[in-house]
Write an enzyme that holds these catalytic residues in place. Structure first.
Site, PDB file in Angstrom:
ATOM      1  N   ARG A  86       0.987   0.427  14.394  1.00 42.90           N
ATOM      2  CA  ARG A  86       1.489  -0.897  14.010  1.00 42.90           C
ATOM      3  C   ARG A  86       2.685  -0.705  13.070  1.00 42.90           C
ATOM      4  O   ARG A  86       2.537  -0.103  12.003  1.00 42.90           O
ATOM      5  CB  ARG A  86       0.386  -1.698  13.310  1.00 42.90           C
ATOM      6  CG  ARG A  86       0.868  -3.016  12.740  1.00 42.90           C
ATOM      7  CD  ARG A  86      -0.257  -3.819  12.081  1.00 42.90           C
ATOM      8  NE  ARG A  86       0.259  -5.057  11.552  1.00 42.90           N
ATOM      9  CZ  ARG A  86       0.320  -5.360  10.250  1.00 42.90           C
ATOM     10  NH1 ARG A  86      -0.136  -4.537   9.327  1.00 42.90           N
ATOM     11  NH2 ARG A  86       0.823  -6.517   9.862  1.00 42.90           N
ATOM     12  N   HIS A 130       7.477  -8.589   8.249  1.00 42.05           N
ATOM     13  CA  HIS A 130       6.711  -8.005   7.142  1.00 42.05           C
ATOM     14  C   HIS A 130       7.601  -8.104   5.902  1.00 42.05           C
ATOM     15  O   HIS A 130       8.023  -7.110   5.327  1.00 42.05           O
ATOM     16  CB  HIS A 130       6.311  -6.564   7.475  1.00 42.05           C
ATOM     17  CG  HIS A 130       5.145  -6.052   6.678  1.00 42.05           C
ATOM     18  ND1 HIS A 130       4.006  -5.535   7.255  1.00 42.05           N
ATOM     19  CD2 HIS A 130       4.925  -5.974   5.342  1.00 42.05           C
ATOM     20  CE1 HIS A 130       3.150  -5.146   6.321  1.00 42.05           C
ATOM     21  NE2 HIS A 130       3.689  -5.404   5.136  1.00 42.05           N
ATOM     22  N   GLU A 175       0.690 -11.492   6.570  1.00 39.43           N
ATOM     23  CA  GLU A 175       0.220 -12.054   5.298  1.00 39.43           C
ATOM     24  C   GLU A 175       1.054 -13.226   4.766  1.00 39.43           C
ATOM     25  O   GLU A 175       1.696 -13.131   3.721  1.00 39.43           O
ATOM     26  CB  GLU A 175       0.158 -10.952   4.241  1.00 39.43           C
ATOM     27  CG  GLU A 175      -0.716  -9.780   4.633  1.00 39.43           C
ATOM     28  CD  GLU A 175      -0.949  -8.802   3.485  1.00 39.43           C
ATOM     29  OE1 GLU A 175      -0.267  -8.902   2.449  1.00 39.43           O
ATOM     30  OE2 GLU A 175      -1.837  -7.937   3.625  1.00 39.43           O
ATOM     31  N   ASN A 304      -5.946  -8.188   7.280  1.00 39.26           N
ATOM     32  CA  ASN A 304      -5.740  -7.122   6.310  1.00 39.26           C
ATOM     33  C   ASN A 304      -6.790  -7.291   5.236  1.00 39.26           C
ATOM     34  O   ASN A 304      -6.882  -8.355   4.604  1.00 39.26           O
ATOM     35  CB  ASN A 304      -4.348  -7.203   5.688  1.00 39.26           C
ATOM     36  CG  ASN A 304      -3.250  -6.871   6.684  1.00 39.26           C
ATOM     37  OD1 ASN A 304      -3.539  -6.477   7.816  1.00 39.26           O
ATOM     38  ND2 ASN A 304      -2.011  -7.025   6.276  1.00 39.26           N
ATOM     39  N   TYR A 306      -8.521  -5.650   1.797  1.00 40.92           N
ATOM     40  CA  TYR A 306      -8.477  -4.675   0.703  1.00 40.92           C
ATOM     41  C   TYR A 306      -9.695  -4.780  -0.209  1.00 40.92           C
ATOM     42  O   TYR A 306     -10.242  -3.783  -0.621  1.00 40.92           O
ATOM     43  CB  TYR A 306      -7.152  -4.794  -0.066  1.00 40.92           C
ATOM     44  CG  TYR A 306      -6.019  -4.225   0.768  1.00 40.92           C
ATOM     45  CD1 TYR A 306      -5.793  -2.857   0.801  1.00 40.92           C
ATOM     46  CD2 TYR A 306      -5.256  -5.032   1.611  1.00 40.92           C
ATOM     47  CE1 TYR A 306      -4.823  -2.300   1.619  1.00 40.92           C
ATOM     48  CE2 TYR A 306      -4.267  -4.486   2.430  1.00 40.92           C
ATOM     49  CZ  TYR A 306      -4.061  -3.115   2.431  1.00 40.92           C
ATOM     50  OH  TYR A 306      -3.108  -2.562   3.250  1.00 40.92           O
ATOM     51  N   GLU A 357      -4.870  -3.780   8.612  1.00 39.23           N
ATOM     52  CA  GLU A 357      -4.623  -2.918   7.450  1.00 39.23           C
ATOM     53  C   GLU A 357      -5.905  -2.782   6.662  1.00 39.23           C
ATOM     54  O   GLU A 357      -6.601  -3.779   6.414  1.00 39.23           O
ATOM     55  CB  GLU A 357      -3.587  -3.514   6.477  1.00 39.23           C
ATOM     56  CG  GLU A 357      -2.168  -3.471   6.948  1.00 39.23           C
ATOM     57  CD  GLU A 357      -1.197  -4.097   5.937  1.00 39.23           C
ATOM     58  OE1 GLU A 357      -1.500  -4.118   4.714  1.00 39.23           O
ATOM     59  OE2 GLU A 357      -0.146  -4.569   6.385  1.00 39.23           O
TER      60      GLU A 357
HETATM   61  C1  FCB Z   1      -0.572  -5.398   1.886  1.00 42.38           C
HETATM   62  C2  FCB Z   1       0.804  -5.296   2.523  1.00 42.38           C
HETATM   63  C3  FCB Z   1       1.268  -3.888   2.760  1.00 42.38           C
HETATM   64  C4  FCB Z   1       0.892  -2.970   1.618  1.00 42.38           C
HETATM   65  C5  FCB Z   1      -0.565  -3.118   1.276  1.00 42.38           C
HETATM   66  C6  FCB Z   1      -1.032  -2.192   0.181  1.00 42.38           C
HETATM   67  O1  FCB Z   1      -0.677  -6.610   1.235  1.00 42.38           O
HETATM   68  O2  FCB Z   1       0.781  -5.952   3.774  1.00 42.38           O
HETATM   69  O3  FCB Z   1       2.643  -3.903   2.995  1.00 42.38           O
HETATM   70  O4  FCB Z   1       1.719  -3.166   0.560  1.00 42.38           O
HETATM   71  O5  FCB Z   1      -0.823  -4.442   0.912  1.00 42.38           O
END
Ligand code: FCB
Length: 453
Positions: A86, A130, A175, A304, A306, A357
């Site tokens: 990607r 992006h 995002e 995405n 985290y 992600e």
């Molecule tokens: C996300 C972004 C990516 C990167 C990660 C850590 O929010 O999409 O570009 O910075 O965080």
């Protein structure tokens, strides 16, 4: 030095053999070459010049020099054994200034990238936006301005026209929450504005631009093309059972998750959120027909992930003492990913899900023999792949998982400090060194691909 065996995701064998494993990157974070072949400034080039905007005054001027080292980088990711890559296209590289005809020289770079990926057996997955808006479009009002949505759809059609014969997977935006809130409300990201109303107008125009772009590309597309959007979804939990904490968590869920998913998948903004915004004096700039465009059916929803966070009525999200966290202080919460995937499948109309992600910034230790040891990253990735497999086992329609990211790169306002890569990049020589996590991933994918008996 003796090796501890790497942790393995115990449930990975539950994932189907056609489950996609990939790595993700983005143009501004790795390419460099900001003026090559006719590229013009994006809002991130401008933002990096603002004193104090980026830690260490780092910039994307060189980044990882990927624009020149692309063939080597494709070899690196092919060696990992991933089936999908990607990447994102830089808008000002392929349409300088954000209007008018395509810049053939800029598109040539992505043409070569796609051909090389296909030659190495890696499926290209293209993200159109992006975060690198052409500066001229920001000068004309940026995402809070409706015309930017139309400009984005034009740009999408230009890129599709050139690459649609070989690229099957298309993501419009990465995002939109971050684009709107970090860029226009908090000022932490480009273009650095602090205007909450403008940020919420940006939300609507981002979603509109997404829907228009999908419609434009579908006019030219075949049955094999997949279109989607990537959202950063941060689940919230109330810190306590108290009514104010529960209400605060619901509000955060509304602004962070439902404000995007509801219009995209159900064709309506959530009423509690629009009522809260109205109480602040903010109305989303919706015109007749917009919601139909935004709700244009998706083939895939990118997520995405985290971390998840605990919310109190009293203030900002809690960072709980003693809880494991990454180098950026982000809590490590793999269980939140399982719950999120199960929730999406249960509460929303059916759409295939892909984790576009997931990864962590950890300080890496380079050994005397040159090995880069990143056991924390391995443990993080193993736990999250396991969490995805558990969600799959519980019925979530999840089809893929992409690691953020291939290379240590420009981490936006944090500069080059936090390292998320499977491969380290020497900032002086640009030499690439696969970390232990790269070796671990390659071995895991080999085992995954082995026919099960
Ligand atoms: C996300 C972004 C990516 C990167 C990660 C850590 O929010 O999409 O570009 O910075 O965080």
């Amino acid at each position: 030095m003796s090796h501890q065996p790497f942790p393995q995701p115990a449930r990975a064998h539950l994932l189907p053999t056609d489950f996609r494993f990939g790595v993700a990157t983005s143009a501004f974070q790795i390419e460099g070459a900001p003026t090559a072949d006719g590229r013009t400034d994006s809002i991130w080039d401008t933002f990096c010049r603002v004193p104090g905007a980026v830690t260490g005054a780092d910039t994307g001027e060189v980044a990882c020099d990927h624009y020149r080292r692309m063939p080597e980088d494709v070899d690196l990711l092919a060696d990992l054994g991933v089936d999908t890559y990607r990447f994102s296209v830089s808008w000002p590289r392929v349409q300088p200034g954000g209007r008018g005809p395509a810049n053939a020289a800029g598109l040539d770079f992505y043409d070569r990238l796609v051909d090389r990926l296909l030659a190495r057996g890696v499926d290209p997955w293209l993200t159109l936006y992006h975060w690198d808006l052409p500066q001229e479009l920001e000068d004309a009002g940026g995402w809070p301005h409706r015309d930017t949505a139309h400009r984005f759809a034009d740009y999408a059609a230009l890129v599709f026209d050139r690459l649609g014969d070989r690229v099957r997977s298309w993501t419009t935006l990465n995002e939109p929450w971050c684009v709107a809130m970090y860029g226009y409300a908090d000022g932490m990201h480009a273009p650095g504005r602090r205007d909450r109303e403008a940020a919420l107008h940006a939300v609507h125009h981002l979603l509109l631009g997404h829907g228009e772009a999908v419609r434009r590309m579908r006019e030219q597309a075949g049955p094999d093309h997949d279109f989607g959007i990537t959202l950063n979804l941060t689940p919230t939990l109330p810190a306590t059972d108290s009514a104010p904490d529960v209400a605060a968590s619901h509000r955060a869920d509304g602004l962070g998750i439902r404000l995007y998913l509801d219009p995209l998948l159900r064709g309506a903004y959530p009423e509690d959120v629009t009522a809260d915004l109205a109480a602040e004096g903010i109305t989303l700039p919706v015109r007749g027909g917009d919601l139909d465009v935004i709700a244009t059916p998706l083939d895939v929803l990118g997520i995405n992930y985290y971390f998840s966070e605990r919310v109190t009525a009293a203030g900002p999200p809690l960072r709980e003492e003693g809880r494991p966290a990454t180098g950026l202080g982000w809590p490590i919460t793999p269980g939140g990913l399982t719950d999120l995937l199960v929730r999406l499948t249960r509460e929303y109309p059916a759409v295939p899900l892909v984790i576009t992600e997931n990864g962590g910034a950890f300080p890496d230790a380079t050994q005397a023999d040159g090995r880069v040891c990143d056991a924390d990253r391995v443990a993080f990735l193993a736990a999250h792949i396991d969490a995805v497999a558990e969600a799959y086992d519980r019925g979530a329609d999840v089809r893929g998982y992409f690691v953020w990211t291939l290379l240590d790169n420009f981490e936006w306002a944090h500069g080059f400090g936090p390292t998320f890569g499977l491969v380290s990049v020497d900032r002086q020589t640009m030499a690439r060194t696969p970390k232990e996590s790269a070796r671990w991933l390659r071995d895991l994918l080999r085992a995954q691909r082995r026919p099960q008996v």
